[in-house]
Every structure is written in structure tokens, then in C-alpha cells.
Design an enzyme around this catalytic site. Structure first.
Site, PDB file in Angstrom:
ATOM      1  N   SER A   1       0.844  -1.193   0.000  1.00 10.50           N
ATOM      2  CA  SER A   1       0.000   0.000   0.000  1.00 10.50           C
ATOM      3  C   SER A   1       0.879   1.242   0.000  1.00 10.50           C
ATOM      4  O   SER A   1       2.094   1.156   0.055  1.00 10.50           O
ATOM      5  CB  SER A   1      -0.903   0.004   1.228  1.00 10.50           C
ATOM      6  OG  SER A   1      -0.146   0.388   2.364  1.00 10.50           O
ATOM      7  N   LYS A   2       0.184   2.362  -0.056  1.00 14.61           N
ATOM      8  CA  LYS A   2       0.858   3.670  -0.088  1.00 14.61           C
ATOM      9  C   LYS A   2       1.896   3.846   1.015  1.00 14.61           C
ATOM     10  O   LYS A   2       2.811   4.630   0.882  1.00 14.61           O
ATOM     11  CB  LYS A   2      -0.202   4.766   0.107  1.00 14.61           C
ATOM     12  CG  LYS A   2      -0.703   5.369  -1.189  1.00 14.61           C
ATOM     13  CD  LYS A   2      -1.433   6.669  -0.899  1.00 14.61           C
ATOM     14  CE  LYS A   2      -2.902   6.446  -1.131  1.00 14.61           C
ATOM     15  NZ  LYS A   2      -3.779   7.568  -0.917  1.00 14.61           N
TER      16      LYS A   2
END
Ligand code: GLU
Ligand code: ZN
Length: 478
Positions: free
Chosen positions: A248-249
Site C-alpha cells: 500500500s501507499k
């Protein structure tokens, strides 16, 4: 064209994540290798989460990656894509058909009734996830109130499929409940929309992330209920962060367009995504065409692959090296613009400048950064380099060098070299005494490509001008 028809079906609820882009890529590669069809379908019926802006970003990401899609005749022009929100009539029609055939039924339960059923299940100590108790399964009345359409899921037996990636899969029907097909507002749930579209679009192979494996049984049941053959399935493992979490980010840039912004080449992104979870011997670098030629499902790994930023950068750099200077120059051009430099796209210096920095520039952003001094007038001056090398004693020498250069009739590397060598002899100077000051004068930096290369890219007029300007600066220094 062969009969192979694959699709990519993103939900436009945000940016295009690398994991989804990889699903798109594998489908696209397969279609291109087999001369089949690659269909793009926007699954935009979740009104709360989908947005037009997100559709635009997804399309832009795919266009940047040059994953072109083949059809979508009814909407959006001859080349699609399909938007599910424009096909609502179809889902309604098929759900009616399922009701008529007894595979589905109208459920009139209100939210309160369902909440109550949930409470009761809890009280009775049923620990599994809540399941709809089947209240409306056999009801014959048609109350005048909103209803959802539910699938009549089988209570025994199992569904099997031979997954191209995961191998043979068997799901017991006891685990199913009467899942909703259509909401009371007429919008389809994902399983209905996906199955009906896969049917009506004649999809032969469904390849998607393995987070959807839970949906495959309901979809196969819909196919079977309607009497259509089921497509083949391939479920791709997730991409994991280096620490094993879902990527994820928090771990890295995960939006496809982030990599465009960071100066990655689309082919490098595709190469890296392909190698995340697919292998072809120990080859790491593939051109787009090689990926098309070599891709197969047998070598897609069954388990999740770990994302590795360094390796990604290595693949990017390798691709940049494969390209010629003119191509890199054109690709880096927008990044010069982003630095506030107005350079003509056809400026011959672009290609030449790339030739001097390409070994060190790993991305287009780095290339633009390294080429900045060629195009900025005057070049940005590193204050420390200026203090160290543009001293008053050196000023007359820079002027003399500028004079020598201004008298040259041809400004190619060889003439430059011999003229400067002669001048050094006359002045009884060593190259090393003048090289750094000249470098700072011409580039503003203490490190740069070779001096003669730099002069040649800058051209006579600019080289002379910069030496004189630097001499003036040096003269002022004290
Ligand atoms: N809209 C689904 C997603 O983006 C598509 C899943 C599928 O390919 O069937 O996850
Ligand atoms: Zn009900």
C-alpha cells in the site's frame, strides 16, 4: 483473431494500483500473444465509491502504459470501454430471467427484519459470519414494497474449477448464502454485473487478483443457472510489501501515474510488473514484444510476490539504456518543462545532451535534472563550487580561454581538444588548473560530463558567453 477474449474490469474508485495494472497487463499480453480480444470494462455501478474522475485516471493510466483495448461498440465510440452504468437494463433482464427459472427470488425483507435475524443468529450462538436465513425463498406474495433479488444458492455439493494459476479448486456450497444479485434501486451487485458481462461479452478467460476467488463460485453458479459455459479462471497472487503486508501507499508509490511522474518509462513499469509473480528462466529485462512472446500462465507464481523498489529502479534504468538518445531526449522533454525550462522539442541539443548524461541518469526525472544546466541561462551556480573555483586569479584565464574558443572555426570535439591543448601549452598551464573553473563556468557544478562534450553540446556561442560571464563573476569575487 482467435476466440480468446479476456477483460480487465477495474472499479473506478481511486487511482490505478500497480496490482490492478498487473492484472490488466497479463490479460493484455495473453490477448496480444494469441491475437485475441482485450476488453476494458469499467465496473462503475457502486455509486458511492465510483467517480468520473477516477474513471479518467484509470483510462489515463492504461493509455500511458499503452495497454490498448479492443472493443466497446455500444458506448464511448468504437474502442470502448464499456461502462456498466450504461448497461443496467441488461442486468435487470438477466435477473428477471433467473427469477422466472427459479434460480433467484425477490427478497422483501426490510433492514429491520434482517437486523433482527442477525441478532437471533448471534443469540443462538452461530458464530460464522451472518447468513441470510432464507425468509423469502418460498414466498409467493408480492408485497408492494422494494425488494432485492437474491440467488437461490445450492445448500449442498460443491463447485470446482481448475485455476490456471492456483490449480484445482473446490468450494463447498454449505459456505454460501443466498447472495444478493440486484439492489432494490436496480443496480447490480458485483457478482451479477461481472457474470452477466462475462457472458454477454463472450469472455473465455477471467484473470484477476486472488482477492476475488471468493466470488468465483457465485459467478460460476450464475453462469450455470443461465446455461452458459463457464470461462477459465486465473487468480493472480497479490503484490506484497517487503515486510509481507499487502502493498500500500505506506510502503511505496502504488499508483501507476506516480511512476510516470517519477520519470519511469511505461515499458519498464510493464516489465517490472510482469516479473512480479511471473518468470521466464532468469531473464529480468524484457521489451514489450518479448513479454508478449514469452508470457504464459504456467510460470505465474502461486504465491504473492514482494515489491522491491530497488529492483524496480534497476529495471527502469535498464530500459532507459536500451533506448537511443533521441528517444530519451523526447521522453525527458516534458520533465525539462516541469523544471521551468522552455526548450523547443526539436532542439538538436536535446539528443546530444542525453548522450552525455545517459549512463548516470536512471529515470527521466534524473535525466532532466542532469541536463538542466545545458538549457538554463545562466546555469544554476553551486555556491560552494563558485567559491572554490571562480577566484580572481582565474578570471583572466577564463577570459583567455573564451577568446581562444571564440576564434575556432569548427566546434567539434576534436578541434576543441586540439585548440585547447595548444592554448594550454602557450599559457604554460596544466589542464587540471583550468578544468574545474571552466567546468563550473560552463555547468555551474563541480561534477559534469567531460568538458569537451559539454562545450560541444552548448555550442560555441553559449560556451564563450558562459566562460566570460564566469570570468566576470570570478573577477568580482574577493
Ligand atoms: N471490479 C473488480 C475489481 O476491480 C473486478 C474483478 C474482476 O476482474 O472480476 O476488483
Ligand atoms: Zn427476504
Amino acid at each position: 483473431m482467435s476466440h480468446i477474449r479476456v477483460r480487465f474490469a477495474p472499479s473506478p474508485t481511486g487511482y490505478l494500483h500497480l496490482g490492478n495494472a498487473r492484472s490488466a497487463l497479463f490479460n493484455w499480453l495473453w490477448a496480444r500473444q494469441k491475437k485475441g480480444h482485450f476488453i476494458l470494462r469499467m465496473e462503475d455501478t457502486d455509486q458511492e465509491r465510483s467517480s468520473v474522475e477516477s474513471s479518467r485516471i484509470v483510462l489515463e493510466s492504461l493509455r500511458w502504459l499503452q495497454l490498448d483495448w479492443d472493443e466497446g461498440p455500444e458506448v464511448g465510440g468504437p474502442n470502448g470501454p464499456y461502462f456498466q452504468s450504461e448497461r443496467l437494463g441488461l442486468y435487470k433482464e438477466f435477473s428477471e430471467r433467473l427469477i422466472q427459472q427459479g434460480h433467484a427470488y425477490r427478497c422483501y425483507c426490510t433492514k429491520e427484519e434482517l437486523d433482527r435475524a442477525r441478532e437471533q443468529q448471534k443469540k443462538r450462538g452461530i458464530r460464522d459470519a451472518y447468513r441470510y436465513p432464507g425468509t423469502c425463498r418460498n414466498r409467493t406474495d408480492h408485497p408492494d414494497r422494494p425488494y432485492v433479488v437474491r440467488f437461490r444458492a445450492p445448500e449442498s455439493g460443491c463447485t470446482r474449477w481448475n485455476d490456471l494459476v492456483k490449480g484445482p479448486i473446490e468450494v463447498q456450497h454449505e459456505t454460501l448464502q443466498d447472495f444478493v444479485l440486484l439492489r432494490s434501486n436496480g443496480l447490480p451487485l458485483y457478482n451479477l454485473g461481472a457474470a452477466i458481462d462475462d457472458i454477454t461479452m463472450g469472455i473465455t478467460l477471467v484473470a484477476r487478483g486472488d482477492d476475488h476467488m471468493i466470488n468465483t463460485t457465485p459467478q460460476i453458479l450464475i453462469f450455470q443457472a443461465l446455461g452458459y459455459p463457464t470461462p477459465t479462471f486465473a487468480h493472480l497472487p497479490m503484490i506484497l510489501a517487503p515486510n509481507g503486508d499487502k502493498l500500500s501507499k505506506r510502503h511505496a508509490a502504488v499508483a501507476v501515474l506516480d511512476y510516470r511522474e517519477q520519470g519511469y518509462l511505461p515499458d519498464a513499469v510493464l516489465n517490472y510488473l510482469a516479473r512480479l509473480g511471473w518468470s521466464h528462466g532468469d531473464q529480468e529485462i524484457f521489451t514489450r514484444q518479448q513479454l508478449i512472446d514469452c508470457f504464459n500462465w504456467e510460470h505465474v507464481g502461486r504465491t504473492a510476490a514482494k515489491f522491491d523498489t530497488k529492483k524496480f529502479l534497476f529495471v527502469q534504468q535498464s530500459h532507459q539504456r536500451l533506448l537511443d538518445d533521441a528517444f530519451v531526449g523526447q521522453a525527458a522533454w516534458p520533465f525539462l518543462g516541469a523544471r521551468g525550462l522552455q526548450v523547443d522539442r526539436s532542439d538538436a541539443r536535446l539528443e546530444k545532451a542525453v548522450g552525455t548524461i545517459r549512463i548516470r541518469a536512471r529515470t527521466l526525472v534524473e535525466a532532466a535534472e542532469m541536463m538542466d544546466f545545458y538549457f538554463r541561462e545562466p546555469p544554476r551556480m553551486d555556491p560552494q563550487a563558485k567559491a572554490d573555483f571562480l577566484t580572481p586569479e582565474i578570471a583572466p584565464k577564463l577570459v583567455a580561454l573564451a577568446e581562444t574558443l571564440s576564434r575556432l572555426e569548427s566546434f567539434d570535439e576534436r578541434s576543441l581538444q586540439s585548440a585547447v591543448t595548444r592554448w594550454l601549452e602557450e599559457e604554460r598551464l596544466q589542464l587540471k588548473e583550468i578544468a574545474q573553473p571552466a567546468r563550473v563556468a560552463l555547468t555551474g557544478k563541480r561534477a559534469s560530463p567531460g568538458l569537451f562534450e559539454v562545450m560541444q553540446v552548448l555550442g560555441q556561442e553559449v560556451s564563450v558567453k558562459r566562460l566570460r560571464q564566469a570570468a566576470a563573476l570570478a573577477g568580482e569575487a574577493s
